[in-house]
Structure formats: C-alpha cells, structure tokens
Write a protein that holds these residues in place. Structure first.
Motif, PDB file in Angstrom:
ATOM      1  N   PHE A 149     -31.255 -22.754 -26.869  1.00 59.04           N
ATOM      2  CA  PHE A 149     -32.600 -23.287 -27.058  1.00 59.04           C
ATOM      3  C   PHE A 149     -33.649 -22.249 -26.673  1.00 59.04           C
ATOM      4  CE2 PHE A 149     -36.438 -25.206 -25.354  1.00 59.04           C
ATOM      5  CZ  PHE A 149     -36.839 -26.013 -26.405  1.00 59.04           C
ATOM      6  N   PHE A 150     -33.472 -21.611 -25.518  1.00 65.80           N
ATOM      7  CA  PHE A 150     -34.443 -20.595 -25.093  1.00 65.80           C
ATOM      8  C   PHE A 150     -34.471 -19.430 -26.071  1.00 65.80           C
ATOM      9  CE2 PHE A 150     -35.557 -16.652 -22.919  1.00 65.80           C
ATOM     10  CZ  PHE A 150     -36.825 -16.991 -22.441  1.00 65.80           C
ATOM     11  N   HIS A 151     -33.290 -19.027 -26.520  1.00 72.60           N
ATOM     12  CA  HIS A 151     -33.224 -17.912 -27.469  1.00 72.60           C
ATOM     13  C   HIS A 151     -33.959 -18.261 -28.770  1.00 72.60           C
ATOM     14  CE1 HIS A 151     -31.597 -14.752 -30.050  1.00 72.60           C
ATOM     15  NE2 HIS A 151     -31.235 -15.692 -30.900  1.00 72.60           N
ATOM     16  N   ALA A 152     -33.709 -19.455 -29.308  1.00 71.64           N
ATOM     17  CA  ALA A 152     -34.320 -19.850 -30.580  1.00 71.64           C
ATOM     18  C   ALA A 152     -35.815 -20.057 -30.444  1.00 71.64           C
ATOM     19  CB  ALA A 152     -33.659 -21.132 -31.095  1.00 71.64           C
ATOM     20  N   HIS A 153     -36.240 -20.576 -29.297  1.00 71.32           N
ATOM     21  CA  HIS A 153     -37.650 -20.903 -29.113  1.00 71.32           C
ATOM     22  C   HIS A 153     -38.487 -19.665 -28.821  1.00 71.32           C
ATOM     23  CE1 HIS A 153     -40.835 -23.835 -28.413  1.00 71.32           C
ATOM     24  NE2 HIS A 153     -41.238 -23.064 -27.412  1.00 71.32           N
ATOM     25  N   LEU A 154     -37.955 -18.780 -27.997  1.00 69.77           N
ATOM     26  CA  LEU A 154     -38.786 -17.688 -27.491  1.00 69.77           C
ATOM     27  C   LEU A 154     -38.023 -16.388 -27.293  1.00 69.77           C
ATOM     28  CD1 LEU A 154     -41.525 -16.796 -26.251  1.00 69.77           C
ATOM     29  CD2 LEU A 154     -40.776 -17.783 -24.083  1.00 69.77           C
ATOM     30  N   GLY A 155     -36.796 -16.491 -26.785  1.00 72.30           N
ATOM     31  CA  GLY A 155     -36.073 -15.299 -26.377  1.00 72.30           C
ATOM     32  C   GLY A 155     -35.848 -14.285 -27.471  1.00 72.30           C
ATOM     33  N   TRP A 156     -35.647 -14.750 -28.709  1.00 71.73           N
ATOM     34  CA  TRP A 156     -35.341 -13.833 -29.801  1.00 71.73           C
ATOM     35  C   TRP A 156     -36.470 -12.846 -30.072  1.00 71.73           C
ATOM     36  CZ3 TRP A 156     -37.681 -13.370 -34.704  1.00 71.73           C
ATOM     37  CH2 TRP A 156     -38.718 -14.285 -34.957  1.00 71.73           C
ATOM     38  N   LEU A 157     -37.695 -13.224 -29.709  1.00 68.61           N
ATOM     39  CA  LEU A 157     -38.841 -12.354 -29.941  1.00 68.61           C
ATOM     40  C   LEU A 157     -38.756 -11.057 -29.157  1.00 68.61           C
ATOM     41  CD1 LEU A 157     -41.581 -15.109 -29.774  1.00 68.61           C
ATOM     42  CD2 LEU A 157     -40.935 -13.828 -31.822  1.00 68.61           C
ATOM     43  N   PHE A 158     -38.006 -11.085 -28.061  1.00 73.72           N
ATOM     44  CA  PHE A 158     -37.936  -9.923 -27.189  1.00 73.72           C
ATOM     45  C   PHE A 158     -36.718  -9.052 -27.482  1.00 73.72           C
ATOM     46  CE2 PHE A 158     -40.097 -13.362 -24.860  1.00 73.72           C
ATOM     47  CZ  PHE A 158     -41.356 -12.776 -24.787  1.00 73.72           C
ATOM     48  N   GLY A 159     -35.976  -9.380 -28.541  1.00 80.80           N
ATOM     49  CA  GLY A 159     -34.860  -8.533 -28.951  1.00 80.80           C
ATOM     50  C   GLY A 159     -35.367  -7.195 -29.463  1.00 80.80           C
ATOM     51  N   LYS A 160     -34.509  -6.203 -29.387  1.00 80.88           N
ATOM     52  CA  LYS A 160     -34.908  -4.842 -29.779  1.00 80.88           C
ATOM     53  C   LYS A 160     -34.664  -4.551 -31.254  1.00 80.88           C
ATOM     54  CE  LYS A 160     -36.021  -3.844 -25.541  1.00 80.88           C
ATOM     55  NZ  LYS A 160     -37.455  -3.718 -25.174  1.00 80.88           N
ATOM     56  N   ASP A 161     -33.789  -5.339 -31.893  1.00 79.23           N
ATOM     57  CA  ASP A 161     -33.462  -5.071 -33.293  1.00 79.23           C
ATOM     58  C   ASP A 161     -34.583  -5.526 -34.218  1.00 79.23           C
ATOM     59  OD1 ASP A 161     -30.944  -4.036 -32.679  1.00 79.23           O
ATOM     60  OD2 ASP A 161     -30.067  -6.042 -32.609  1.00 79.23           O
ATOM     61  N   ARG A 162     -34.766  -4.777 -35.298  1.00 76.78           N
ATOM     62  CA  ARG A 162     -35.777  -5.122 -36.277  1.00 76.78           C
ATOM     63  C   ARG A 162     -35.102  -5.393 -37.626  1.00 76.78           C
ATOM     64  NH1 ARG A 162     -41.194  -1.747 -37.016  1.00 76.78           N
ATOM     65  NH2 ARG A 162     -39.800  -0.066 -36.444  1.00 76.78           N
ATOM     66  N   THR A 163     -35.466  -6.505 -38.277  1.00 80.24           N
ATOM     67  CA  THR A 163     -34.904  -6.850 -39.587  1.00 80.24           C
ATOM     68  C   THR A 163     -35.299  -5.795 -40.615  1.00 80.24           C
ATOM     69  OG1 THR A 163     -35.024  -9.206 -39.059  1.00 80.24           O
ATOM     70  CG2 THR A 163     -34.826  -8.621 -41.370  1.00 80.24           C
ATOM     71  N   ASN A 164     -34.370  -5.461 -41.476  1.00 85.03           N
ATOM     72  CA  ASN A 164     -34.593  -4.435 -42.487  1.00 85.03           C
ATOM     73  C   ASN A 164     -35.489  -4.972 -43.597  1.00 85.03           C
ATOM     74  OD1 ASN A 164     -34.412  -2.528 -44.554  1.00 85.03           O
ATOM     75  ND2 ASN A 164     -32.325  -1.965 -44.026  1.00 85.03           N
ATOM     76  N   ALA A 165     -36.745  -4.537 -43.581  1.00 83.95           N
ATOM     77  CA  ALA A 165     -37.715  -5.025 -44.569  1.00 83.95           C
ATOM     78  C   ALA A 165     -37.373  -4.543 -45.973  1.00 83.95           C
ATOM     79  CB  ALA A 165     -39.121  -4.568 -44.189  1.00 83.95           C
TER      80      ALA A 165
END
Length: 324
Positions: A149-165
């Motif tokens: 829940f924390f990861h989905a709500h907020l935590g994922w924003l602080f991950g270092k990986d960036r989606t390949n645009a």
C-alpha cells in the motif's frame, strides 16, 4: 477484456518484445531531489493546515482559489494526461491538446511525457512485475500488503528507475508542441504555485492575502490532489467492487468519485482503458466524462470513445468476483 493498444496499433505484449528496454537508466540526482521537494513540502503544508485554520489564515477567497485551481489542474490530469494523452479516448484540436498538457503539468505530478510513460507501463504490466506502482508486488500477507500500500500510494515515487519514454511514449516525443511543454515543466510548476498568490495579493492588496492564497490554493491544493491521485494507485487496486472483467485488480471506490473527478471508477477503466467514461453504471458520477462531453459539443474534441451497451456486456464479470 480489452487489450491495451500502444501507439501504432501494437499491443502491450508485442511492445514488450521489442528491443527498447522498459527502463531508461536512473533518475538524475537533481530530479530525485525535486520529487522529494514537491512531494514533501505540500504534504507538510497539509499537516499544518488544520492549526492554521483555527481563527486566522483562511478566507473565502482562499477557498475559491483552492477549489478553482484544484479542478483546473485535476481535469488537466484526468481528462488530459490520463484519458487523452495516455489512452486516446478522444481526439483534440491543437489548442485543446496543448492546454490539457499545461493544465495537467500544473498538478505537479511530473511532466506529461514522464506521467504518460509511467501510466502506459502500469497498464502493460498491471499488478505484475514491471508495474511501477502495484500494491500487490510484495505478497498477500498483512505485512506485505501494508508495504505494498505504501509503495503504491507514495513509495514508488522515490524509486531511482525511470520508465523508458522512447518505448512507451514515442507519439508524445514526436509531437513538438508536447515535447516542448514537457521540457517547460519547471515553468508550469512556478505558475501553478504563484498564480494563486498573485491573484490573492491583487484582490486583497496585501502580502498576507498573497501568502494565504499561496498556502491554501498552492501548497495545500497540490497536496490534496496528490493524495487523491495516489489513492487510485493504492486504494483502487486493493478494495472495492469489480463488476467488470479487468486486467489486474482494479476496483471501484465510490467515496473518491467526486474528488478524483471520476477516476475512482477504476475497474471499468482497466477493463476498457480507451473508454472516455469510467463511471458507466447508474449513479456513478464522472465529472471528467462530462467535461469531455462539453469539449465535444464545443467542437474542440471529436471521435470520442463513449461506452456502448454491447461493449459493456462483453466486460461484465461473474457475480462471484465483483467485490474485493
């Protein structure tokens, strides 16, 4: 169940097989710092909001500005970033397209290219490995779900990986207007925060009026919209009704319908991602769909993908699986 179709008509499965990787390296430190800055500061403002209301620091002007900028930036995300840019639920003329990109940027949820890339990736890997913000990635025990829940709500924003645009948003990168608006995200951020302060200061002819407008219609408004949007990623993938067969575990959560402008009718959205209306059952308020309807009547939007009875009938779930 509808398969998400990527730009050019390929499916998500076909897209995964291409040479372009899912991720595009690591976020630069400066970008990560900005994520912290524009996530934490509005949140602290929200925490400070309650004592600040006790007897001072809030006026009807502040409330009006906060509501106005909330829906301006909110519809920029729901109608623009989500239903138009990510899923192409309708077509828009150039002025509307650019306006939606700017309005969505004023929500301070990232630039349009990054937001859309993350969301298309979410649909391609919904609630599986590769989904940037699924609450189900760590297991189903109480501890794992709390972490999820924390990861989905907020935590994922602080991950270092960036989606390949380049993989997920080649259409936006090829649009010179949208690519330019995306690069100007810092400008839209400043405008989003300072425009309420400027209006508040001019109306009241005081620095205090500018400050309270900045606090309420700037910081607090951003924080509330952040948490409502993040709730679609977390709450609407964990609890609620599932009347339609959908990819992943997306649910409907009615208490969020008004604040999310219809986005919390999330089950139908994952069942039929390109549909312009998410709240398709009786009593399901979907303000974003109404805005699209108005834009269509004005001639600014066209080729809207409205739901049909036969289309919905094919998506109806077994009653035994309609809640979770």
């Amino acid at each position: 169940m509808t398969t998400l179709t990527a730009p050019g008509g390929t499916t998500a499965t076909e897209q995964r097989g291409r040479a372009k990787p899912m991720l595009d390296g690591r976020r630069p430190p400066a970008e990560s710092a900005l994520v912290y800055l524009f996530t934490v500061i509005p949140m602290l403002a929200l925490v400070a909001a309650v004592p600040l209301t006790w007897g001072w620091g809030l006026s009807w002007l502040d409330i009006g500005l906060a509501v106005g900028f909330y829906f301006l930036s909110g519809f920029g995300v729901t109608v623009g970033f989500h239903r138009y840019f990510t899923h192409r639920a309708f077509k828009a003329n150039r002025g509307l397209r650019n306006g939606l990109a700017i309005a969505g940027s004023m929500a301070l949820q990232g630039d349009v290219v990054t937001w859309v890339a993350d969301h298309r990736r979410h649909h391609a890997y919904s609630d599986k490995d590769g989904d940037p913000h699924s609450p189900w990635l760590f297991g189903t025990t109480p501890a794992a779900l709390a972490k999820g829940f924390f990861h989905a709500h907020l935590g994922w924003l602080f991950g270092k990986d960036r989606t390949n645009a380049a993989r997920f948003t080649p259409d936006l990168l090829a649009d010179r207007d949208i690519a330019r608006i995306s690069l100007l995200f810092p400008v839209w951020t400043v405008i989003s925060l300072l425009a309420p302060a400027l209006i508040g200061g001019l109306v009241t002819m005081s620095f205090w009026g500018a400050f309270t407008a900045f606090f309420w219609a700037g910081l607090v408004r951003v924080a509330v919209l952040h948490h409502v949007t993040w709730s679609i990623n977390s709450i609407c993938h964990m609890i609620g009704d599932r009347p339609f067969v959908a990819q992943g575990k997306a649910t409907n959560v009615w208490p969020l319908a008004v604040l999310s402008m219809g986005e919390s009718w999330h089950n139908l959205h994952h069942a039929d991602p390109t549909c312009a209306r998410h709240g398709v059952q009786p009593g399901q308020v979907d303000m974003s769909a109404r805005v699209i309807w108005i834009l269509e009547k004005l001639g600014w939007a066209h080729s809207v993908r409205w739901p049909t009875t036969s289309r919905l009938a094919r998506l109806t779930a077994d009653p035994a699986t309609t809640s979770g």
